[in-house]
Scaffold this motif. Structure first.
Motif, short mmCIF file in Angstrom:
data_model
loop_
_atom_site.label_atom_id
_atom_site.label_comp_id
_atom_site.label_asym_id
_atom_site.label_seq_id
_atom_site.Cartn_x
_atom_site.Cartn_y
_atom_site.Cartn_z
N TYR A 175 -71.72 -11.45 53.14
CA TYR A 175 -72.45 -12.46 52.66
C TYR A 175 -73.98 -12.35 53.22
N ARG A 176 -74.93 -12.70 51.80
CA ARG A 176 -76.31 -12.46 52.21
C ARG A 176 -76.72 -13.92 51.25
N HIS A 177 -77.69 -14.53 51.86
CA HIS A 177 -78.42 -15.45 51.22
C HIS A 177 -79.72 -15.20 50.58
N PHE A 178 -80.10 -15.73 49.40
CA PHE A 178 -81.43 -15.70 48.80
C PHE A 178 -81.75 -17.16 48.42
N HIS A 200 -67.03 -1.49 46.76
CA HIS A 200 -66.04 -1.87 45.74
C HIS A 200 -66.06 -2.88 45.13
N TYR A 201 -66.77 -4.13 45.54
CA TYR A 201 -66.66 -5.26 44.95
C TYR A 201 -68.00 -5.94 45.02
N VAL A 202 -68.62 -6.43 44.12
CA VAL A 202 -69.85 -7.27 44.15
C VAL A 202 -69.73 -8.59 43.36
N ASP A 203 -69.92 -9.72 43.78
CA ASP A 203 -70.42 -11.00 42.85
C ASP A 203 -71.10 -11.85 43.82
N GLY A 204 -71.47 -13.01 43.00
CA GLY A 204 -72.39 -14.02 43.86
C GLY A 204 -71.84 -15.55 43.40
N ILE A 205 -72.37 -16.45 44.11
CA ILE A 205 -72.25 -17.89 43.71
C ILE A 205 -73.79 -18.45 43.95
N VAL A 213 -75.79 -17.13 47.25
CA VAL A 213 -74.97 -16.29 48.22
C VAL A 213 -74.51 -14.94 47.21
N ILE A 214 -74.52 -13.79 47.83
CA ILE A 214 -74.26 -12.51 47.27
C ILE A 214 -73.07 -12.06 48.04
N CYS A 215 -71.88 -11.58 47.54
CA CYS A 215 -70.74 -11.19 48.43
C CYS A 215 -70.49 -9.60 48.03
N PRO A 348 -71.82 -25.12 41.13
CA PRO A 348 -72.30 -23.78 41.24
C PRO A 348 -72.28 -23.07 40.00
N LEU A 349 -72.98 -21.84 39.77
CA LEU A 349 -72.66 -20.85 38.95
C LEU A 349 -71.99 -19.57 39.49
N TRP A 350 -71.13 -18.92 38.74
CA TRP A 350 -70.68 -17.68 39.08
C TRP A 350 -71.40 -16.52 38.62
N LEU A 351 -71.76 -15.57 39.59
CA LEU A 351 -72.67 -14.33 39.12
C LEU A 351 -71.79 -13.20 39.24
N CYS A 352 -71.57 -12.41 38.17
CA CYS A 352 -70.73 -11.02 38.39
C CYS A 352 -71.43 -10.17 37.62
N PRO A 353 -71.82 -8.95 38.25
CA PRO A 353 -72.52 -7.72 37.52
C PRO A 353 -71.53 -6.84 36.69
N LEU A 354 -71.73 -6.75 35.54
CA LEU A 354 -70.50 -6.23 34.48
C LEU A 354 -71.30 -4.72 33.99
N ARG A 355 -70.57 -3.84 33.99
CA ARG A 355 -70.98 -2.52 33.31
C ARG A 355 -70.19 -2.41 31.97
N VAL A 356 -71.04 -2.85 31.01
CA VAL A 356 -70.24 -2.78 29.81
C VAL A 356 -70.43 -1.59 28.72
N ARG A 357 -71.13 -0.54 29.46
CA ARG A 357 -71.20 0.59 28.59
C ARG A 357 -70.16 1.37 28.46
#
Length: 516
Positions: A175-178, A200-205, A213-215, A348-357
Motif C-alpha cells: 500500500y502507498r498513500h498519495f 500481478h494486481y493493481v488497483d486503488g481506493i 491508497v494504491i495497492c 470512496p471511489l474505486w480506481l482500477c486500471p484497464l487495458r481495453v486494447r
C-alpha cells in the motif's frame, strides 16, 4: 460431455421454436450481477440456469472448459486443485464466466490481460437461428468478438475455454498513500504501462480528493518469517475497505512509507465480496444500525454480494442511487475526479486500471467495442467505481432526481471520451447510446447471424422510467407496492424479508410480480 450436449440440444430446440415466429427472447441464467430491474417473463425467456458445470481443467494447456453459469468461486476452486488461477478473476464470487464474457468485466489484473473476454480462447454459442456454432479469436473471429460484451444479443453462449496461469499461496500487497489525486493517477499509469510486469494486481481506493491508497500485488508462495497472513473472508475479519482505511491513516502519519500485507490468494481475489466494496455501509445507514466490528460480525450473512444483490432487486433501492463504473482516459482522469468531487462528493471511489486494447487487428474489430481493436483510437482507461446515494430536491420526485444525476454523469463521461460499463442503470436516449458505438457494424453482424429479431444491447440495458411509471399507474397493486416502497424503511425491510424466505427474484409473470 454427453450431459452438456443434451442440455445444449434442449436450448437449441427452444431457440428454433422462437426463431420460427421471430419471437424476441431473453436469457434466464438463475442469478445476476446487474442492478437493473429484470424484464424476464416465462413467455419470453430461454432457461440456461442448468449450465453451471466445470467440465475439464487442463493443467498442461492451462485452460478450463466451463459452462457459462459457473460462478467465479467455483471456477477458482476447480483451477486451484491444479495450482492454477484464471488470468482475470472478477471480485464478486457470484459473477459467472458467461456474464464476464458478455458484459465487459475487469479486475485488478486487467491492466495486464485486458477485460475478461480477452482471456477466453473459444466459445460455443447457440445462434438466434438455433444453430450451434463455435468461434475463437482466429476461427470466426467476427462471431467471437461480436458475442463478447453483447449481453446475449448475438445468441446464447453455452461453453467457454478460459485461460489460466500459475497460482501461488499468497498475494504480497503493498500500500502507498498519495495526498494528490493527479500524482496518484501518474503512479497508477507508471505501475501499469507498457512493460510494467513486476505486479500481478493493481488497483486503488480514493478516500477523498487528497487521500488515495494504491495497492500493488504480486503472487508469492511463502510468508516471511514471523509474518501472519491477513485474512479477509471470515465473519470476524475486517472488510477489506475498512482494513485499507486503517492502513491509510497509518500511512498519512508517516509520508513516503509503505505497508505490506500477505493475503491468501482466495481472500485477495474476493476481498470486496463482504460489504460489496463499501456499499454495504449504506445498508447500515439506511437501517440506522451502528457500523462496528460487532455489528459486522453479527450481520455478516447478509453482507455478501450474492445476498445483497437479491435484497437490492427486491427492494429496488438501486433506482434511487448512483451505482456506476466508468472508464476514463488517463489524460482526463484527474479533471474527472475534481468534477466528481464538485458534483457528487461520493467517496470512496474505486480506481482500477484497464487495458481495453484488443490484440488481433482487423480480426478483433467486431461487436460493441470494435474500436478497442484500432491502435489509433484504443487507449488504456482508469475505471472509476462510483457508488453512492442520490440526495433529492424538495420539489423533485426522488426517482427523477436520481435519473437526472445519472444522466449528468453519463454525459460527462462522454465528453471526456470515456466508456460507461453497462451492468448498471443506463439512462441514455437511443441516439446518445449509439453515438458511442458502431451501430451499423453491430446491426450488420447481427443480421449475418440471424439475430436481428432479438433485443439489441440498447433494448437490454436502457432504463425506461416513463414505461416503468406507466406500468405502475396501470395496476392498482403495482401502485400500492410502488408507494409503499417510498416509505422508509418498507423497501429495505421487504428486501431483507425476501432474502430470508427465498424465491426467484428475476423471473416475473405478466403482471410484473416476482415468481417464486
Amino acid at each position: 460431455m454427453e450431459a452438456h450436449e443434451a442440455a445444449v440440444d434442449k436450448i437449441a430446440s427452444r431457440v428454433r421454436q422462437l426463431h420460427e415466429t421471430k419471437t424476441p427472447f431473453r436469457v434466464y441464467h438463475g442469478a445476476t450481477n446487474s442492478t437493473r430491474r429484470s424484464q424476464r417473463q416465462r413467455n419470453n425467456t430461454v432457461d440456461t440456469s442448468f449450465l453451471h458445470r466445470v467440465l475439464h481443467v487442463d493443467p498442461v494447456r492451462k485452460t478450463a472448459l466451463v459452462e457459462p453459469n459457473v460462478p467465479m468461486d467455483c471456477l477458482l476452486a476447480a483451477s486451484l486443485k491444479h495450482n492454477l488461477v484464471p488470468l482475470v478473476v472478477m471480485e464478486f464470487p457470484g459473477i459467472t464466466v458467461g456474464g464476464g464474457f458478455s458484459g465487459t468485466s475487469g479486475e485488478s489484473s486487467s491492466f495486464r490481460y485486458g477485460a475478461f473476454d480477452a482471456t477466453i480462447n473459444t466459445i460455443e454459442i447457440v445462434l438466434a437461428t438455433g444453430e450451434v456454432a463455435r468461434a475463437s479469436k482466429t476461427e470466426q473471429p467476427d462471431l467471437f468478438w461480436g458475442a463478447a460484451s453483447a449481453f446475449g444479443t448475438m445468441g446464447i453462449v453455452t461453453l467457454l475455454e478460459v485461460q489460466l496461469h500459475q497460482a501461488a499461496a499468497y498475494v504480497e500487497l503493498e500500500y502507498r498513500h498519495f495526498d494528490n489525486f493527479a500524482k496518484a493517477v501518474d503512479a497508477l499509469r507508471a505501475e501499469t504501462g507498457e512493460g510494467a510486469t513486476q505486479h500481478h494486481y493493481v488497483d486503488g481506493i480514493a478516500f477523498s480528493l487528497d487521500s488515495t491508497v494504491i495497492c500493488t500485488g504480486r503472487l508469492v508462495d511463502s510468508l516471511p518469517d514471523g509474518t501472519a497472513p491477513t485474512r479477509l473472508l471470515r465473519a470476524r475479519d475486517p472488510w477489506f475497505y475498512v482494513h485499507a482505511q486503517a492502513v491509510e491513516k497509518k500511512l498519512k502519519k508517516t509520508p513516503g512509507t509503505t505497508i505490506t500485507d500477505f493475503i491468501p490468494l482466495t481472500d485477495y481475489l474476493f476481498r470486496y465480496d463482504r460489504g460489496a466494496f463499501w456499499t454495504g455501509r449504506y445498508a447500515y445507514r439506511y437501517f440506522l444500525t451502528p457500523f462496528n466490528r460487532l455489528t459486522r460480525f453479527l450481520l455478516d450473512p447478509f453482507m455478501h454480494t450474492r445476498v445483497m444483490y437479491r435484497a437490492l432487486h427486491h427492494s429496488r433501492l438501486a433506482d434511487f442511487h448512483i451505482v456506476q463504473d466508468v472508464g476514463i482516459p488517463y489524460a482526463h482522469a484527474a479533471d474527472f475526479a475534481v468534477w466528481l468531487h464538485d458534483q457528487f462528493h461520493i467517496y470512496p471511489l474505486w480506481l482500477c486500471p484497464l487495458r481495453v486494447r484488443r490484440d488481433g487487428g482487423p480480426d478483433a474489430a467486431h461487436g460493441l467495442h470494435a474500436a478497442f481493436a484500432d491502435p489509433s483510437s484504443a487507449a488504456d482507461l482508469l475505471n472509476f467505481g462510483i457508488w453512492g446515494g442520490s440526495p433529492t430536491r424538495r420539489r423533485t420526485p426522488p426517482r427523477r432526481e436520481c435519473v437526472r444525476r445519472n444522466r449528468v454523469l453519463e454525459q460527462k463521461v462522454g465528453e471526456y471520451g470515456g466508456k460507461k460499463w453497462l451492468y448498471a442503470h443506463a439512462y441514455y436516449t437511443e441516439d446518445e447510446f449509439w453515438a458511442q458505438y458502431d451501430r451499423a457494424g453491430y446491426d450488420e453482424l447481427r443480421g449475418r447471424y440471424g439475430a436481428g429479431y432479438l433485443p439489441s444491447v440498447f433494448d437490454k440495458v436502457r432504463v425506461d422510467v416513463d414505461a416503468e411509471e406507466a406500468a405502475e399507474r396501470a395496476s392498482w397493486g403495482a401502485r400500492v407496492r410502488a408507494r409503499a416502497r417510498r416509505v422508509w424503511p418498507v423497501a429495505g425491510l421487504y428486501g431483507v424479508f425476501k432474502v430470508v424466505v427465498g424465491g426467484n427474484y428475476l423471473m416475473r409473470d405478466k403482471g410484473g410480480k416476482n415468481k417464486g
